[in-house]
Motif scaffolding. Sequence first.
Motif, PDB file in Angstrom:
ATOM      1  N   LEU A 345       0.833  -1.199   0.000  1.00  0.00           N
ATOM      2  CA  LEU A 345       0.000   0.000   0.000  1.00  0.00           C
ATOM      3  C   LEU A 345       0.873   1.257   0.000  1.00  0.00           C
ATOM      4  N   ALA A 346       1.928   1.249   0.798  1.00  0.00           N
ATOM      5  CA  ALA A 346       2.843   2.393   0.813  1.00  0.00           C
ATOM      6  C   ALA A 346       3.467   2.604  -0.561  1.00  0.00           C
ATOM      7  N   ALA A 347       3.833   1.507  -1.222  1.00  0.00           N
ATOM      8  CA  ALA A 347       4.432   1.610  -2.560  1.00  0.00           C
ATOM      9  C   ALA A 347       3.425   2.144  -3.573  1.00  0.00           C
ATOM     10  N   GLU A 348       2.162   1.719  -3.470  1.00  0.00           N
ATOM     11  CA  GLU A 348       1.121   2.201  -4.389  1.00  0.00           C
ATOM     12  C   GLU A 348       0.895   3.697  -4.211  1.00  0.00           C
ATOM     13  N   LEU A 349       0.907   4.156  -2.978  1.00  0.00           N
ATOM     14  CA  LEU A 349       0.739   5.588  -2.719  1.00  0.00           C
ATOM     15  C   LEU A 349       1.866   6.394  -3.350  1.00  0.00           C
ATOM     16  N   ARG A 350       3.098   5.914  -3.185  1.00  0.00           N
ATOM     17  CA  ARG A 350       4.239   6.635  -3.759  1.00  0.00           C
ATOM     18  C   ARG A 350       4.141   6.675  -5.280  1.00  0.00           C
ATOM     19  N   ALA A 351       3.728   5.559  -5.880  1.00  0.00           N
ATOM     20  CA  ALA A 351       3.596   5.515  -7.330  1.00  0.00           C
ATOM     21  C   ALA A 351       2.544   6.496  -7.823  1.00  0.00           C
ATOM     22  N   ALA A 352       1.551   6.805  -6.973  1.00  0.00           N
ATOM     23  CA  ALA A 352       0.489   7.747  -7.329  1.00  0.00           C
ATOM     24  C   ALA A 352       0.880   9.188  -6.993  1.00  0.00           C
ATOM     25  N   GLY A 353       2.107   9.380  -6.497  1.00  0.00           N
ATOM     26  CA  GLY A 353       2.570  10.734  -6.200  1.00  0.00           C
ATOM     27  C   GLY A 353       2.304  11.197  -4.781  1.00  0.00           C
ATOM     28  N   VAL A 354       1.884  10.288  -3.912  1.00  0.00           N
ATOM     29  CA  VAL A 354       1.638  10.625  -2.505  1.00  0.00           C
ATOM     30  C   VAL A 354       2.826  10.125  -1.680  1.00  0.00           C
ATOM     31  N   SER A 355       3.530  11.012  -1.022  1.00  0.00           N
ATOM     32  CA  SER A 355       4.669  10.577  -0.207  1.00  0.00           C
ATOM     33  C   SER A 355       4.161   9.750   0.967  1.00  0.00           C
ATOM     34  N   ALA A 356       4.781   8.604   1.172  1.00  0.00           N
ATOM     35  CA  ALA A 356       4.304   7.681   2.197  1.00  0.00           C
ATOM     36  C   ALA A 356       5.461   6.895   2.764  1.00  0.00           C
ATOM     37  N   THR A 357       5.328   6.524   4.026  1.00  0.00           N
ATOM     38  CA  THR A 357       6.323   5.680   4.675  1.00  0.00           C
ATOM     39  C   THR A 357       5.603   4.714   5.591  1.00  0.00           C
ATOM     40  N   MET A 358       6.381   3.841   6.212  1.00  0.00           N
ATOM     41  CA  MET A 358       5.830   2.834   7.114  1.00  0.00           C
ATOM     42  C   MET A 358       6.240   3.156   8.541  1.00  0.00           C
ATOM     43  N   ALA A 359       5.485   2.617   9.477  1.00  0.00           N
ATOM     44  CA  ALA A 359       5.897   2.636  10.881  1.00  0.00           C
ATOM     45  C   ALA A 359       6.523   1.275  11.164  1.00  0.00           C
ATOM     46  N   PHE A 360       7.842   1.244  11.237  1.00  0.00           N
ATOM     47  CA  PHE A 360       8.563  -0.023  11.339  1.00  0.00           C
ATOM     48  C   PHE A 360       8.764  -0.430  12.797  1.00  0.00           C
ATOM     49  N   GLY A 361       9.071  -1.688  12.985  1.00  0.00           N
ATOM     50  CA  GLY A 361       9.480  -2.171  14.298  1.00  0.00           C
ATOM     51  C   GLY A 361       8.421  -2.935  15.058  1.00  0.00           C
ATOM     52  N   GLY A 362       7.230  -3.124  14.476  1.00  0.00           N
ATOM     53  CA  GLY A 362       6.206  -3.926  15.148  1.00  0.00           C
ATOM     54  C   GLY A 362       5.724  -3.332  16.449  1.00  0.00           C
ATOM     55  N   ARG A 363       5.692  -2.006  16.557  1.00  0.00           N
ATOM     56  CA  ARG A 363       5.262  -1.370  17.799  1.00  0.00           C
ATOM     57  C   ARG A 363       3.740  -1.349  17.928  1.00  0.00           C
TER      58      ARG A 363
END
Length: 420
Positions: A345-363
């Motif tokens: 989903l994060a990758a799809e957003l970036r491909a559509a021009g929306v800057s996106a990242t993940m919250a890593f670390g399983g918090r």
Amino acid sequence: MQFRAPRGTHDVLPADAPARERIASVARVTAAAAGYRAFEPPTFEQADLFVRGVGDGTDIVEKEMYIFEDRGGERLALRPEGTASVCRAYVEHGLANAPQPVKLFYVLPIFRYERPQAGRYRQHTQFGLEAIGVRDPALDAEVISVGWRIMQELGLRDLTLLFNSIGDGEDRRAYVPRLRAHFEPQLDSLCGDCRGRFHRAPLRLLDCKQECCRSFQEGAPLIGDHLRPESREFADAVRAHLSALGIPVREAPTLVRGLDYYTHTVFEIVPARAGSQVTLLAGGRYDGLIEAIGGKPTPGIGFGMGIERMANDLRAQKLAPEEEAGPAALVVALGEAAGPRATSLAAELRAAGVSATMAFGGRSLKAQLRHAHRTGARVALILGERELAAGVVQVRDLSGSEQREVALAEVVGELSGLVS
């Protein structure tokens, strides 16, 4: 801590980047609009290029160059300025056969071993502009006007253009004996650098900032009073073109610049703030440089602008852009099963021009939402096992408390207008 950045260097942190990138972008666009094209030489050159071009009596060559011998025994130097490299390339690549003038710009790291101070580093970044192959006062005015326009586009006002003409070799052959005659009685009172300049680079006596030398500069003969008629006419023509461009000129009869290759036009652009001694941009004509490095006599003119010093001035005048915003969206995955779909989903957003990242670390959800706020994200997209099974995602507006459910298949299209 065991390791630190070497003295006189600095790390460009994310908070520093927007101002630097803004300056470089404005400079490139402004130069390109006037027909200048990008150029990039190697970071190191044969050391003799700078010795012959810049001048062996200059501070750069005597004190500031980083010189080393490579494994093949060749004596090389990290680039202490950009103009000599441009001129070397002009000769090496036969650019004299191209339409003249050859008009180039560059953004390059520059290396000088000098005393670090505000905006001046042993490694700094310079924007440079060069026009080679034509001797025309209109070209001098154009080069200056590009620099002036860069300053205006950056929002700087109340600028001052300092201008002088230092003639050519023939003018100086008549002038230098008079200059030496003025300083010779005070030679023992001058600083050590100026005692050396007296013999090797006498015009630099007018440029020294040491207090012990400044008093002797008063009453010194001025090069402008000893120009031949043709040199004076060229300078007057440059002034006329600058006037036509609406650029005010302040005469600076002791301005000589610090490099041996300058001839005729020399200039600086400085802020008009009371007591300011900061030069934002400086340059001049160098009609003898290409001949000095082994080419045919070829005129040229250009300027250099320190990116770090300019960034400091923008910050002082509150003109620097703000630190870049965080990602528009932060994707929160709850549970291992949701992880791969959250990644896609994060990758799809970036491909559509929306800057996106993940919250890593399983918090935890609370920790991940706290992280989203800290990054400056606009929305959080929450995807857990329940949402995955239902084919939906929770969209939380981080500027408030609103949260809504959106179909996974539609969320990218719905957020495609969201920008960071």
